[in-house]
Design a protein around this motif. Sequence first.
Motif: not given
Length: 74
Positions: A62-71
């Motif tokens: 979840x954290x990895x995917x949320x970070x990607x979406x934020x970037x």
Amino acid sequence: MVPQLADQSLDELRERLDLLDAWALAQELGVEGVDELRAQVFAHGGSDADAWNDYHQVRNEYDRRASEEFDLGQ
């Protein structure tokens, strides 16, 4: 069969985290409905011993995917 984390959407991962949190809290507090929550948490197999590992795997994805979406949104 347990759904693969990579195949799940960010919303599905968030729902899984919420379910794991609710189950852990219900267990800790000894509230009614723990068995129903357990059935939901482990609907695809696994056991109580897997919950902590499952939580961390879901949290990391979840954290990895949320970070990607934020970037991507920047």
